[in-house]
Design an enzyme around this catalytic site. Sequence first.
Site, PDB file in Angstrom:
ATOM      1  N   HIS A 197       0.589  -1.182   0.743  1.00 26.31           N
ATOM      2  CA  HIS A 197      -0.138   0.594   0.418  1.00 26.31           C
ATOM      3  C   HIS A 197       0.970   1.026  -0.353  1.00 26.31           C
ATOM      4  O   HIS A 197       2.211   1.792   0.851  1.00 26.31           O
ATOM      5  CB  HIS A 197      -0.772   0.029   1.103  1.00 26.31           C
ATOM      6  N   GLU A 200      -2.031   5.816  -0.262  1.00 27.37           N
ATOM      7  CA  GLU A 200      -3.947   6.091  -0.404  1.00 27.37           C
ATOM      8  C   GLU A 200      -3.575   7.817   0.243  1.00 27.37           C
ATOM      9  O   GLU A 200      -4.172   8.459   0.262  1.00 27.37           O
ATOM     10  CB  GLU A 200      -3.858   5.084   0.409  1.00 27.37           C
ATOM     11  N   ASP A 279     -12.234  -2.615   1.707  1.00 28.97           N
ATOM     12  CA  ASP A 279     -12.726  -3.163   2.871  1.00 28.97           C
ATOM     13  C   ASP A 279     -14.100  -3.879   2.558  1.00 28.97           C
ATOM     14  O   ASP A 279     -14.996  -2.584   3.368  1.00 28.97           O
ATOM     15  CB  ASP A 279     -12.508  -2.729   3.402  1.00 28.97           C
TER      16      ASP A 279
HETATM   17  N1  HPA Z   1      -4.857   0.977   3.683  1.00 28.06           N
HETATM   18  C1  HPA Z   1      -4.354   0.478   4.475  1.00 28.06           C
HETATM   19  N2  HPA Z   1      -4.529  -0.600   5.728  1.00 28.06           N
HETATM   20  C2  HPA Z   1      -5.863  -1.412   5.039  1.00 28.06           C
HETATM   21  C3  HPA Z   1      -6.566  -1.210   4.436  1.00 28.06           C
HETATM   22  C4  HPA Z   1      -6.181   0.077   3.686  1.00 28.06           C
HETATM   23  O1  HPA Z   1      -7.436   1.024   2.416  1.00 28.06           O
HETATM   24  N3  HPA Z   1      -7.499  -1.633   4.870  1.00 28.06           N
HETATM   25  C5  HPA Z   1      -7.536  -2.698   5.259  1.00 28.06           C
HETATM   26  N4  HPA Z   1      -6.381  -2.721   6.345  1.00 28.06           N
HETATM   27 ZN    ZN Z   2      -5.736  -2.306   1.128  1.00 22.92          ZN
END
Ligand code: HPA
Ligand code: ZN
Length: 334
Positions: A197, A200, A279
Amino acid sequence: MPEFHHFLNQLPKAELHLHLEGSLEPELMFKLAQRNQITLPFDSIEAIRAAYEFSNLQDFLDIYYQGANVLQTEQDFYDLTWAYLERCYQQNVRHVEPFFDPQTHTDRGIPFGTVINGIHQALQDAKTKFGISSYLIMCFLRHLPETAALTTLEQALPYKDKIIAVGLDSSEKGFPPELFERVFAKARAEGWLTVAHAGEEGPADYIKQAIELLKVKRIDHGVRCVEDPQLVEHLIQTQMPLTVCPLSNLKLCVFKDMREHNILELLERGVKVTINSDDPAYFGGYMTENFIAVADALSMTKTQAIQLAQNSFEASFLPTAAKATWKQQLQALA
Ligand code: HPA
Ligand code: ZN
C-alpha cells in the site's frame, strides 16, 4: 438494474486488493461473536453499521481491528473467506488475490496455521464449486516494528506454497516503505513476490520507495502519484499496476466526492489502473458496486470498463497464457 450496471456485473473481473478481514459483514460478525461467546461493543447489526462513519484511514482501522476479534477458529476463517467468494461468484469475479493480516490474529494468540488453513480451504473450494482461481497475499502491519514482520515471515515459512506474495498495510502516514526493506528482501529471497500500500494517504515519495526499495510488482492504491508528474510517467512507462479502491477512497475521505476521483484520468493517460473493493463490508460495496460508483460519477464508457477488467487480469499474478485467454474473452465483448 440499468443495462450498463448489469453489463458491469457480468463483466469477467479479477480482484487484486481485498482484505479478507475487511469483508466481515456485520451479520457474520454478530454470528461469530455468539458462536465464540465474545461480547461486542454494539447491541445490534444496525448499530454496527451506524458506527461506519470514517474521516480518515486510522478511524477505520480502529474499528476494523476490533471487528476482527470475533475470528477465532479455522471454521471462522473459512466462513469469512467463503462469504466473500460467494459475492465474487454473484458478481462474476473470476480470479482473486486477497490479503490477510496474520499479525491481527497471532497477536491475540490465534495460531498462524488456524488462520491460513481456514482461508486456504475456502479458496480451494471456490476453485471447485465456482471456478474462481486465486492466490493469497500475506500483509505485514506497518504500524508494528519490522522485527514483528520478520517473526511473521518465519511463521509463514511452513505454509510457503499457500502464499504468492507479501504486502504492507495499516496506518500509512509516518510508516514509510523504507522501514521494511529488510523483511521484503527476505521475502523475495524466499521466492515470494511483493506488493505494498502506498500513496493512499501517504505522499508520492512512498510509492517511489515501494518500487525502488521493496521491488513491488504492484502498488496498492497509489492515487497520490499525480502529485509527482515524473512518477506518473514512470508508472506509464513500466506499466506498474495501481490497485485503486474507489468506494474506499470516498469513505476514508481521500477524495471528497466520487466526481473528483482520478481513476479514469489515469486510465486515459495509460496508467495500468484496476478497480477493487478493499474492505467491502466497511465501505459499502463489492466489485460491481465499485464499478457502478465510478461509472455513474465519471461517465465510464463500455470501452473503459472493458479496459479496466482487462487490466485486472493483466496486473494479476496469473500465468501469461491465462492472461491471454482472459484478454481474448474481454475483447469479444467490445
Ligand atoms: N489501507 C491500509 N491498511 C488497510 C486498508 C487500507 O485501505 N484496509 C485494511 N487495511
Ligand atoms: Zn487496502
